[in-house]
Design a protein around this motif. Structure first.
Motif, short mmCIF file in Angstrom:
data_model
loop_
_atom_site.label_atom_id
_atom_site.label_comp_id
_atom_site.label_asym_id
_atom_site.label_seq_id
_atom_site.Cartn_x
_atom_site.Cartn_y
_atom_site.Cartn_z
N LYS A 51 -0.72 -3.76 -8.54
CA LYS A 51 -1.97 -3.63 -7.66
C LYS A 51 -1.56 -3.38 -6.58
O LYS A 51 -1.91 -3.64 -5.44
CB LYS A 51 -2.44 -5.29 -7.69
CG LYS A 51 -2.90 -5.74 -9.10
CD LYS A 51 -3.31 -7.11 -9.04
CE LYS A 51 -3.90 -7.56 -10.35
NZ LYS A 51 -3.78 -8.65 -10.69
N VAL A 52 -0.96 -2.00 -6.38
CA VAL A 52 -0.70 -1.32 -5.06
C VAL A 52 -1.97 -0.50 -4.90
O VAL A 52 -2.71 0.14 -5.65
CB VAL A 52 0.50 -0.50 -5.21
CG1 VAL A 52 0.84 0.41 -4.00
CG2 VAL A 52 1.75 -1.11 -5.49
N ARG A 53 -2.34 -0.71 -3.35
CA ARG A 53 -3.45 0.01 -2.97
C ARG A 53 -3.06 1.11 -2.23
O ARG A 53 -2.13 1.29 -1.78
CB ARG A 53 -4.45 -1.03 -2.49
CG ARG A 53 -5.05 -1.91 -3.21
CD ARG A 53 -5.85 -3.13 -2.61
NE ARG A 53 -6.99 -2.42 -1.50
CZ ARG A 53 -7.91 -3.11 -0.98
NH1 ARG A 53 -7.95 -4.16 -0.57
NH2 ARG A 53 -8.95 -2.20 -0.45
N SER A 54 -4.24 1.72 -2.34
CA SER A 54 -4.22 3.35 -1.62
C SER A 54 -5.12 3.60 -0.49
O SER A 54 -6.21 3.96 -0.63
CB SER A 54 -3.93 4.57 -2.55
OG SER A 54 -3.08 4.21 -3.50
N PRO A 55 -5.05 3.02 0.78
CA PRO A 55 -6.16 2.91 1.88
C PRO A 55 -6.63 4.42 2.06
O PRO A 55 -7.89 4.63 2.43
CB PRO A 55 -5.58 2.37 2.95
CG PRO A 55 -4.39 1.71 2.37
CD PRO A 55 -3.87 2.36 1.10
N LEU A 56 -5.92 5.27 1.92
CA LEU A 56 -6.42 6.66 2.55
C LEU A 56 -7.11 7.39 1.24
O LEU A 56 -8.28 8.03 1.79
CB LEU A 56 -5.17 7.76 2.86
CG LEU A 56 -4.23 7.40 3.81
CD1 LEU A 56 -2.94 8.09 3.93
CD2 LEU A 56 -4.74 7.74 5.13
N GLU A 57 -6.77 7.21 0.17
CA GLU A 57 -7.42 7.61 -1.27
C GLU A 57 -8.78 6.77 -1.00
O GLU A 57 -10.14 7.39 -1.41
CB GLU A 57 -6.90 7.20 -2.25
CG GLU A 57 -7.57 7.85 -3.85
CD GLU A 57 -6.89 7.85 -4.70
OE1 GLU A 57 -7.22 8.36 -5.66
OE2 GLU A 57 -5.56 7.11 -4.88
N VAL A 66 0.75 -1.05 -0.08
CA VAL A 66 0.02 0.02 0.17
C VAL A 66 0.69 1.40 0.12
O VAL A 66 1.97 1.29 0.50
CB VAL A 66 -1.02 -0.07 1.17
CG1 VAL A 66 -1.95 -1.31 1.12
CG2 VAL A 66 -0.26 -0.07 2.59
N ASP A 67 0.33 2.39 -0.69
CA ASP A 67 1.05 3.83 -0.40
C ASP A 67 0.07 4.68 0.17
O ASP A 67 -0.93 4.34 0.53
CB ASP A 67 1.52 4.17 -1.79
CG ASP A 67 0.64 4.71 -2.78
OD1 ASP A 67 -0.76 4.67 -2.33
OD2 ASP A 67 0.83 5.08 -3.87
N ALA A 68 0.59 5.88 0.25
CA ALA A 68 -0.10 6.82 1.03
C ALA A 68 -0.78 7.94 0.07
O ALA A 68 -1.13 9.22 0.53
CB ALA A 68 0.50 7.56 2.04
#
Length: 268
Positions: A142-148, A120-122
């Motif tokens: 398929k890197v996810r961005s939980p904040l977004e 994950v990234d920010a």
């Protein structure tokens, strides 16, 4: 959506992920994401990874080590070599793609090795307004961005960071040092070091949000609009130091500090 609702959504996303490898720069966004993960996931299910390269200020590594120690989460520092990639150093508008592609490939391998479910990234909602070719690499791996995904804006991140007592809540935005160089101008380690030294000097003069944009023998300094008069008042010190660093002409951008100003040329 209220901030309280966004927090609940973020917590739900992280719990469902169960284990994460976080691309951790030490900036305000990734610091909050790491803190949030540490509050809802077991420490052994989190690994923060910081990329060490000449495109980022070396002093950020010290902060990254300190922050992760305080949270009690695992931390790895990896050396990336984008400055050896001719596709990156040629500095075309898509240079960010090649940098992120190498980074995410490395992170995916580390996540697999450590049996972590997601990289994950920010990234956050506010990032959508900028030109970011690195997002193509993010989709590929398929890197996810939980904040977004949870709907967080930059303002939300700072507000929650302050509420949680994070020292990063008012930290200036970080960006790759290559973003100070016009597209088409070749990137080199000596040039990145020169820009870094200039910005360290300007920050020591008390300018928190500052960018030095490089144009060979000329530089364009960006500070917040309400600091332009103060910057001009220190012009003698600034001219003396920056000339020693190789700049013949030192200019002030009257439009003030803003992220991604080099991309304004592309947007026209």
């Amino acid at each position: 959506m209220t901030l309280k609702q966004k927090i609940a959504r973020l917590n739900k996303i992280l719990r469902k992920m169960d284990s994460v490898l976080i691309a951790f720069s030490g900036g305000v966004d990734s610091a909050l994401l790491l803190k949030a993960a540490s509050m809802v996931l077991p420490r052994q299910n989190i690994l923060a990874v910081t990329a060490n390269s000449s495109t980022y200020p070396a002093e950020e590594l010290f902060f990254s080590r300190k922050f992760t120690r305080q949270l009690g989460v695992g931390h790895r520092i990896i050396r990336t070599s984008e400055t050896k990639d001719p596709r990156f150093i040629s500095n075309a508008p898509d240079r960010c793609y090649f940098c992120k592609r190498e980074l995410f490939l490395r992170l995916k391998c580390l996540a697999k090795k450590n049996k972590l479910n997601f990289v994950v990234d920010a990234s956050n909602v506010s990032d959508r307004s900028d030109f970011r070719p690195g997002n193509i690499a993010k989709k590929e791996f398929k890197v996810r961005s939980p904040l977004e995904e949870a709907g967080f804006t930059k303002g939300d991140i700072r507000k929650l960071s302050k509420h949680l007592g994070l020292a990063t809540w008012d930290k200036p935005s970080l960006a790759c040092l290559a973003s100070r160089i016009p597209y088409g101008t070749k990137i080199s380690k000596p040039l990145l070091e020169r820009i870094n030294k200039a910005e360290i000097f300007l920050r020591k003069l008390g300018f928190k949000d500052v960018r030095l944009r490089h144009y060979n023998g000329l530089c364009r300094i960006e500070v917040a609009k309400n600091n332009i008069r103060r910057l001009f008042g220190k012009r003698n010190k600034i001219v003396d130091r920056l000339k020693k660093l190789g700049y013949n002409y030192i200019t002030i951008d009257l439009a003030g500090y803003r992220t991604g100003s080099m991309n304004e040329v592309i947007k026209k």
